[in-house]
Design a protein around this motif. Structure first.
Motif, PDB file in Angstrom:
ATOM      1  N   GLN A 149     -21.716  -5.389  29.484  1.00  0.00           N
ATOM      2  CA  GLN A 149     -21.398  -4.758  28.202  1.00  0.00           C
ATOM      3  C   GLN A 149     -21.490  -5.773  27.061  1.00  0.00           C
ATOM      4  OE1 GLN A 149     -17.497  -3.241  29.190  1.00  0.00           O
ATOM      5  NE2 GLN A 149     -18.255  -1.168  29.591  1.00  0.00           N
ATOM      6  N   ALA A 150     -21.007  -6.977  27.304  1.00  0.00           N
ATOM      7  CA  ALA A 150     -21.080  -8.008  26.275  1.00  0.00           C
ATOM      8  C   ALA A 150     -22.528  -8.383  25.988  1.00  0.00           C
ATOM      9  CB  ALA A 150     -20.284  -9.234  26.725  1.00  0.00           C
ATOM     10  N   GLU A 151     -23.325  -8.469  27.035  1.00  0.00           N
ATOM     11  CA  GLU A 151     -24.736  -8.818  26.846  1.00  0.00           C
ATOM     12  C   GLU A 151     -25.463  -7.723  26.079  1.00  0.00           C
ATOM     13  OE1 GLU A 151     -28.587 -10.196  29.566  1.00  0.00           O
ATOM     14  OE2 GLU A 151     -26.738  -9.470  30.501  1.00  0.00           O
ATOM     15  N   ALA A 152     -25.148  -6.463  26.398  1.00  0.00           N
ATOM     16  CA  ALA A 152     -25.792  -5.340  25.712  1.00  0.00           C
ATOM     17  C   ALA A 152     -25.433  -5.307  24.235  1.00  0.00           C
ATOM     18  CB  ALA A 152     -25.394  -4.032  26.388  1.00  0.00           C
ATOM     19  N   ALA A 153     -24.255  -5.820  23.890  1.00  0.00           N
ATOM     20  CA  ALA A 153     -23.828  -5.834  22.485  1.00  0.00           C
ATOM     21  C   ALA A 153     -24.489  -6.957  21.699  1.00  0.00           C
ATOM     22  CB  ALA A 153     -22.314  -5.969  22.411  1.00  0.00           C
ATOM     23  N   GLY A 154     -25.278  -7.778  22.377  1.00  0.00           N
ATOM     24  CA  GLY A 154     -25.992  -8.837  21.685  1.00  0.00           C
ATOM     25  C   GLY A 154     -25.138 -10.040  21.328  1.00  0.00           C
ATOM     26  N   LEU A 155     -24.089 -10.302  22.119  1.00  0.00           N
ATOM     27  CA  LEU A 155     -23.233 -11.459  21.845  1.00  0.00           C
ATOM     28  C   LEU A 155     -23.984 -12.749  22.140  1.00  0.00           C
ATOM     29  CD1 LEU A 155     -19.696 -10.564  23.289  1.00  0.00           C
ATOM     30  CD2 LEU A 155     -20.462 -10.489  20.922  1.00  0.00           C
ATOM     31  N   SER A 156     -23.745 -13.742  21.302  1.00  0.00           N
ATOM     32  CA  SER A 156     -24.216 -15.098  21.574  1.00  0.00           C
ATOM     33  C   SER A 156     -22.999 -16.009  21.647  1.00  0.00           C
ATOM     34  CB  SER A 156     -25.188 -15.573  20.494  1.00  0.00           C
ATOM     35  OG  SER A 156     -24.557 -15.613  19.228  1.00  0.00           O
ATOM     36  N   LEU A 157     -23.043 -16.943  22.593  1.00  0.00           N
ATOM     37  CA  LEU A 157     -21.884 -17.778  22.877  1.00  0.00           C
ATOM     38  C   LEU A 157     -22.259 -19.239  22.733  1.00  0.00           C
ATOM     39  CD1 LEU A 157     -20.871 -15.952  26.191  1.00  0.00           C
ATOM     40  CD2 LEU A 157     -20.050 -15.422  23.892  1.00  0.00           C
ATOM     41  N   ASN A 158     -21.286 -20.042  22.283  1.00  0.00           N
ATOM     42  CA  ASN A 158     -21.512 -21.485  22.228  1.00  0.00           C
ATOM     43  C   ASN A 158     -20.178 -22.215  22.214  1.00  0.00           C
ATOM     44  OD1 ASN A 158     -21.252 -20.627  19.253  1.00  0.00           O
ATOM     45  ND2 ASN A 158     -21.179 -22.862  19.104  1.00  0.00           N
ATOM     46  N   GLU A 159     -20.227 -23.476  22.643  1.00  0.00           N
ATOM     47  CA  GLU A 159     -19.047 -24.333  22.503  1.00  0.00           C
ATOM     48  C   GLU A 159     -19.112 -24.992  21.144  1.00  0.00           C
ATOM     49  OE1 GLU A 159     -16.511 -27.935  24.633  1.00  0.00           O
ATOM     50  OE2 GLU A 159     -18.446 -27.303  25.493  1.00  0.00           O
ATOM     51  N   ALA A 160     -17.996 -24.922  20.419  1.00  0.00           N
ATOM     52  CA  ALA A 160     -17.972 -25.450  19.051  1.00  0.00           C
ATOM     53  C   ALA A 160     -17.943 -26.966  19.068  1.00  0.00           C
ATOM     54  CB  ALA A 160     -16.757 -24.914  18.309  1.00  0.00           C
ATOM     55  N   PRO A 209     -16.912  -6.345  20.585  1.00  0.00           N
ATOM     56  CA  PRO A 209     -17.479  -5.566  21.704  1.00  0.00           C
ATOM     57  C   PRO A 209     -16.656  -5.725  22.972  1.00  0.00           C
ATOM     58  CG  PRO A 209     -19.195  -6.794  20.561  1.00  0.00           C
ATOM     59  CD  PRO A 209     -17.890  -7.276  20.004  1.00  0.00           C
ATOM     60  N   ASP A 210     -16.646  -4.698  23.778  1.00  0.00           N
ATOM     61  CA  ASP A 210     -15.945  -4.749  25.053  1.00  0.00           C
ATOM     62  C   ASP A 210     -16.576  -5.837  25.923  1.00  0.00           C
ATOM     63  OD1 ASP A 210     -14.059  -4.028  26.855  1.00  0.00           O
ATOM     64  OD2 ASP A 210     -15.103  -2.254  27.600  1.00  0.00           O
ATOM     65  N   GLY A 211     -15.735  -6.629  26.552  1.00  0.00           N
ATOM     66  CA  GLY A 211     -16.231  -7.706  27.392  1.00  0.00           C
ATOM     67  C   GLY A 211     -16.368  -9.035  26.680  1.00  0.00           C
ATOM     68  N   THR A 212     -15.998  -9.113  25.404  1.00  0.00           N
ATOM     69  CA  THR A 212     -16.148 -10.360  24.640  1.00  0.00           C
ATOM     70  C   THR A 212     -15.383 -11.507  25.283  1.00  0.00           C
ATOM     71  OG1 THR A 212     -16.509  -9.203  22.543  1.00  0.00           O
ATOM     72  CG2 THR A 212     -15.705 -11.473  22.419  1.00  0.00           C
ATOM     73  N   MET A 213     -14.107 -11.275  25.618  1.00  0.00           N
ATOM     74  CA  MET A 213     -13.296 -12.368  26.155  1.00  0.00           C
ATOM     75  C   MET A 213     -13.724 -12.713  27.582  1.00  0.00           C
ATOM     76  SD  MET A 213     -11.305 -14.400  24.759  1.00  0.00           S
ATOM     77  CE  MET A 213     -11.030 -13.453  23.263  1.00  0.00           C
TER      78      MET A 213
END
Length: 654
Positions: free
Chosen positions: A464-475, A550-554
């Motif tokens: 679900q998170a991937e479908a929402a187009g989330l991008s992740l990174n370490e700050a 989006p659902d699944g973010t955390m």
């Protein structure tokens, strides 16, 4: 007084200005304190005039003859009871110094207290005169500290006296028709104050209410002091002036109160008038003779001795008692200003949760040898010790003894919170009560996999998170603080404030010491996650996201953090603890606190979230010397976690 030479003129001027400001403020406080004495002084003058008018009808030779009938044995008995009374008065100062945490030894504090009270009760202006004596006898204290101690001693004694006098008034038949209901009002007020000491509602957070043990100490000392002083008066009753000990002590207590309220030297006037009124069956002349003898033994002689001691001043350093080395709580400022040795302790601790020391609420508990030993905080009735010892090499039984000693010295009961199995076993071996309270989930990132039926819910959330187009990174060092602040503000408003103590607390100053992971959607920050990290492990700290994230973010953020930890060879990543469900046999107050923590922490949702990662589970425990201490500790922890922390918004550059 030593003065350090300053090479900077501006710095010196600022220091001089600050000193002058403090002096002016001190002088203003002293003037106000002296003005408050005007009404009692006026009242004293009126009472002395009234007593003098009554004395005109007295048989003065009869008073003198009655005084001569007091035997040497009676004088000696009165002196011995006076010594007992002053011993208790000195202990008052010892209790106060322990409560406010000064570095003054018990003997020095008690000696200063006895000297101050012996002089102030004779010369009058109680708080002011006793403060100057304490300042003289304890040169390491400032005048304002001495004033504070004097005020606390006076207030605590008056409160304890009121309770003791009320108990006596209900026990001993009194000639005053209103004494009974006043006594019940006082006792009801004392009971309410004791309840406030336990419950400590947030509206009274700024009020420093002593713990129940300190209240009990004040009450016991007041009882010993006043009973011994009343017995000293009873000892010098002349022939023909016979009254039972208990009624005389009851009358003495009320007369003492009248004298204290008048603030006159020795309660002069008010004490005599009240005592004569309360003992109408006795002839006035023998009773006044007893009062004169009592004043000589209990006021004049101690005042003379105290004057000599005050003139001599404090003992030299070679003679003074050093404060006995022992376990202590070392207060810490919040990050980033921790001392280097504390930062090293955090880096090497068995649990990365030691990073909570950076938040400023927890103190560093040092052992009797001065070594950093644990995270702790005093709260309510308890000395709260969080998590396991800060070193795997710590001898646990010795640390438990240090914790018990420190708690006892502070009039608190020790309480271990979120203790691991070995730490809880040591407490059980020491005879403490132990209860399971939480489970900590942990995984090994180097072997973690998304495969298996136990990860089915996690895989669905990640899709679900991937479908929402989330991008992740370490700050890195350049954090989006403005957007993070807004997300944190929204989270805090939705939940009624930040959590504290053992739970993560948002503050920008803490971020440089954390691993920070960010979730973006269309170049907008929708959530972030932080972890404490040290050489041993990483542990989940903050989880914050926008309400419309989006659902699944955390789930995606934590999974990303696990992958990063695996790439670095981290063998343990803790998902932190979740409260256990209700346990059988737990105290009612403990059960109530558990339900409260479940509600404020969203325990059900946290269990579901962390279970989706199929972690290993480790039971954590609470431990205390008794079931009552367990209940008090649970209440104090729940209040600490629920405490509303006001976090100031970031100052934005124009």
């Amino acid at each position: 007084m030593k003065h350090a030479k300053d090479t900077s003129g501006k710095t010196a001027n600022r220091g001089l200005s600050a000193a002058l400001t403090r002096s002016a403020e001190n002088g203003l406080d002293l003037r106000r304190a002296m003005l408050r004495q005007l009404l009692p002084v006026g009242l004293t003058i009126g009472l002395v005039v009234l007593l003098w008018q009554r004395a005109g009808g007295l048989d003065l030779p009869y008073i003198y003859a009655s005084l001569k009938t007091v035997s040497p044995l009676q004088w000696l008995g009165a002196a011995l009871f006076s010594v007992i009374s002053f011993w208790a008065l000195g202990k008052y100062d010892g209790v106060v110094h322990r409560l406010i945490g000064t570095d003054v030894s018990s003997k020095a504090a008690e000696r200063a207290g006895i000297t101050a009270i012996a002089l102030s009760q004779t010369v009058g202006l109680g708080v002011i005169s006793s403060a100057f004596v304490r300042w003289r006898m304890l040169p390491d204290l400032s005048l304002m500290q001495a004033m504070r101690i004097s005020a606390i001693v006076a207030a605590s004694f008056l409160s304890a006296w009121a309770v003791v006098a009320s108990l006596i008034a209900l026990t001993v038949p009194m000639t005053l028709p209103w004494a009974g209901w006043i006594a019940w009002v006082v006792l009801a007020g004392a009971a309410a104050f004791a309840a406030l000491s336990v419950l400590r509602p947030s509206i009274m957070a700024a009020l420093h209410i002593p713990p129940l043990r300190a209240m009990g100490a004040f009450l016991a000392l007041a009882l010993i002091d006043t009973a011994a002083a009343g017995a000293a008066l009873w000892m010098v009753l002349p022939e023909g002036c016979e009254v039972a000990l208990l009624p005389l002590i009851a009358a003495y207590l009320l007369a003492l109160g009248a004298g204290l309220i008048s603030s006159a030297p020795g309660g002069m006037g008010a004490f005599e008038v009240t005592l004569l009124a309360l003992l109408p069956a006795l002839d006035a002349e023998p009773l006044l003779a007893a009062i004169l003898a009592f004043r000589a033994v209990y006021y004049a002689l101690p005042a003379l001795i105290a004057a000599v001691v005050t003139i001599r001043g404090p003992l030299t350093k070679s003679q003074a008692e050093a404060v006995t080395a022992g376990p202590a709580l070392v207060s810490l400022k919040s990050a980033p200003s921790l001392p280097a040795h504390v930062a090293q302790v955090i880096a090497e601790a068995p649990r990365a949760e030691a990073g909570l020391l950076r938040q400023g609420r927890l103190s560093l508990l040092t052992s009797a040898h001065g070594a950093p030993a644990a995270m702790a905080a005093s709260s309510g009735q308890s000395l709260l010790v969080l998590s396991d010892p800060l070193s795997a090499a710590t001898e646990r039984q010795a640390l438990l003894a240090d914790i018990s000693s420190l708690a006892k010295n502070s009039f608190l009961t020790p309480f271990l919170y979120k203790a691991g199995g070995r730490w809880a076993a040591a407490a059980r071996q020491a005879g403490w009560q132990v209860l399971p309270i939480a489970r900590e989930g942990w995984i090994n990132p180097t072997t973690f996999s998304l495969n298996g039926s136990t990860k089915r819910q996690l895989r669905r959330k990640l899709r679900q998170a991937e479908a929402a187009g989330l991008s992740l990174n370490e700050a890195g060092a350049d954090l989006p603080l403005g957007e993070m602040q807004q997300i944190a503000d929204d989270w805090r408003k939705a939940r009624g404030g930040e959590r504290g103590f053992s739970m993560g607390k948002w503050h920008p100053d803490h971020l440089p010491h954390a691993r920070v992971y960010l979730a973006w959607q269309n170049d907008a920050l929708v959530g972030f996650l932080t972890l404490h990290a040290n050489a041993t492990e990483q542990v989940l700290d903050l989880m914050r996201m926008r309400p419309d994230a989006p659902d699944g973010t955390m789930h995606a953020l934590l999974n990303f953090a696990i992958a990063q930890a695996a790439s670095e060879g981290c063998a343990r990543l803790s998902l932190a603890a979740v409260p256990l469900e209700e346990q059988s046999g737990e105290p009612w107050a403990f059960h109530h606190a558990r339900l409260k923590l479940d509600k404020i922490s969203g325990a059900a949702g946290l269990r579901q979230f962390k279970t989706s990662f199929a972690p290993n589970w480790e039971t954590l425990y609470a431990a205390a010397p008794s079931r009552l201490a367990l209940a008090f500790g649970a209440l104090d922890v729940s209040r600490e976690i629920c405490r509303k922390f006001e976090i100031g918004r970031l100052k934005r550059r124009p």
